[in-house]
Scaffold this active site. Sequence first.
Site, mmCIF file in Angstrom:
data_model
loop_
_atom_site.group_PDB
_atom_site.id
_atom_site.type_symbol
_atom_site.label_atom_id
_atom_site.label_comp_id
_atom_site.label_asym_id
_atom_site.label_seq_id
_atom_site.Cartn_x
_atom_site.Cartn_y
_atom_site.Cartn_z
ATOM 1 C CD GLU A 270 -1.971 2.353 1.424
ATOM 2 O OE1 GLU A 270 -2.802 3.184 1.014
ATOM 3 O OE2 GLU A 270 -0.996 2.686 2.113
ATOM 4 C CG ASP A 271 2.906 4.657 2.027
ATOM 5 O OD1 ASP A 271 3.270 5.122 0.927
ATOM 6 O OD2 ASP A 271 2.819 5.352 3.060
ATOM 7 C CG HIS B 219 -3.261 1.840 5.876
ATOM 8 N ND1 HIS B 219 -4.510 2.205 6.329
ATOM 9 C CD2 HIS B 219 -3.236 2.189 4.565
ATOM 10 C CE1 HIS B 219 -5.205 2.722 5.329
ATOM 11 N NE2 HIS B 219 -4.457 2.730 4.252
ATOM 12 C CG HIS C 64 -5.525 -0.478 10.148
ATOM 13 N ND1 HIS C 64 -5.993 0.691 10.715
ATOM 14 C CD2 HIS C 64 -5.058 -0.126 8.925
ATOM 15 C CE1 HIS C 64 -5.823 1.698 9.873
ATOM 16 N NE2 HIS C 64 -5.257 1.234 8.780
ATOM 17 C CG ASN D 281 -5.225 6.354 4.318
ATOM 18 O OD1 ASN D 281 -4.156 6.322 3.745
ATOM 19 N ND2 ASN D 281 -6.334 5.812 3.822
ATOM 20 C CG ASP D 282 0.529 8.098 4.510
ATOM 21 O OD1 ASP D 282 1.349 7.421 5.173
ATOM 22 O OD2 ASP D 282 0.829 8.671 3.446
ATOM 23 C CG ASN E 245 -5.740 7.829 1.114
ATOM 24 O OD1 ASN E 245 -4.589 7.435 1.219
ATOM 25 N ND2 ASN E 245 -6.739 7.006 0.878
HETATM 26 CA CA LIG Z 1 -3.352 5.545 1.504
HETATM 27 CA CA LIG Z 2 3.256 7.555 3.498
#
Ligand SMILES: [Ca+2]
Ligand SMILES: [Ca+2]
Length: 329
Positions: free
Chosen positions: A28-29, A89, A108, A142-143, A198
């Site tokens: 995701e990241d 995440h 999470h 989220n970030d 986000n």
């Molecule tokens: Ca994201």
């Molecule tokens: Ca990031």
Amino acid sequence: NRLKASREVESVDLPSCRLIKGIEAGAEDIDILPNGLAFFSVGLKFPGLHSFAPDKPGGILLMDLNEEKPKAKELRISRGFNLASFNPHGISTFIDSDDTVYLFVVNHPDFKNTVEIFKFEEEENSLLHLKTIRHELLPSVNDVIAVGPAHFYATNDHYFTDPFLKYLETFLNLHWTNVVYYSPNEVKLVAEGFDSANGINMSPDKKYIYVADVLAHEIHVLEKQPNMNLTQVKVLQLDTLVDNLSIDPSSGDIWVGCHPNGQKLFVYDPSNPPSSEVLRIQNILSEKPLVTTVYANNGSVLQGSSVATVYDGILLIGTLYHRALYCEL
Ligand SMILES: [Ca+2]
Ligand SMILES: [Ca+2]
């Protein structure tokens, strides 16, 4: 319209791309250190989100982009940290004045919300867990973007934690999501009114914070104040669902992992998979920022791109739950 349900993408190819071995259930990241070490947050699971490895815990992989044929290798995590429920995440790195490297990870566990701070130990190929942060102002993180050894800005993509209230909130388009500043001494709301905040990142001169509003298709530019509050400078409107933001440290360009069609993301159909799109934004502070589509694919190669980041002519693209690409620019 918020999900861009009717949009289809035209392919934009790069001459040399390969899928990264060992990433099959999302990255995701991605965050790259100035020395070319790239961290990947892999294996995100979320209610309503598809997973190709629902029973496998997430992890952090490391790739040395200075190598001729770099491989992604899993980092060991110190004892005492609950690996079975690790569900990473958004991530962010921070280099302290004594050269200690910290990795901040949105986690999470059991679908709850924490921010984990690790110390990166390069010789041991491992992460030493230092701290788990939970806070009522961090209900749906989220970030993060780290700004100190235990200091960060975080986006909340929902106002509520409860899945039903989350759904209702998005359905009603409440615009209640926000950005929070966290430090050991002070935790406060610093920006609000986003449809769904986000990705978050910072300009190389550390003056501006960039926030992606995924469902509003916008990137917000906010100015950092000495007391860490944020004031809005401008909003850039795009035609795609913007996920994570990465910064090219030399040029200040913003690289964006985007979802051209959000509907396909949440109703996973292998015969009509979600597409991928990478945008580069140059001169965001100018009157006319230049937005270029660097890569786009209908899902035949890469599904659900959530992050794109560059280092020395290399572009890495990660996804919510699919694979990851290594491309030469
Ligand atoms: Ca994201
Ligand atoms: Ca990031």
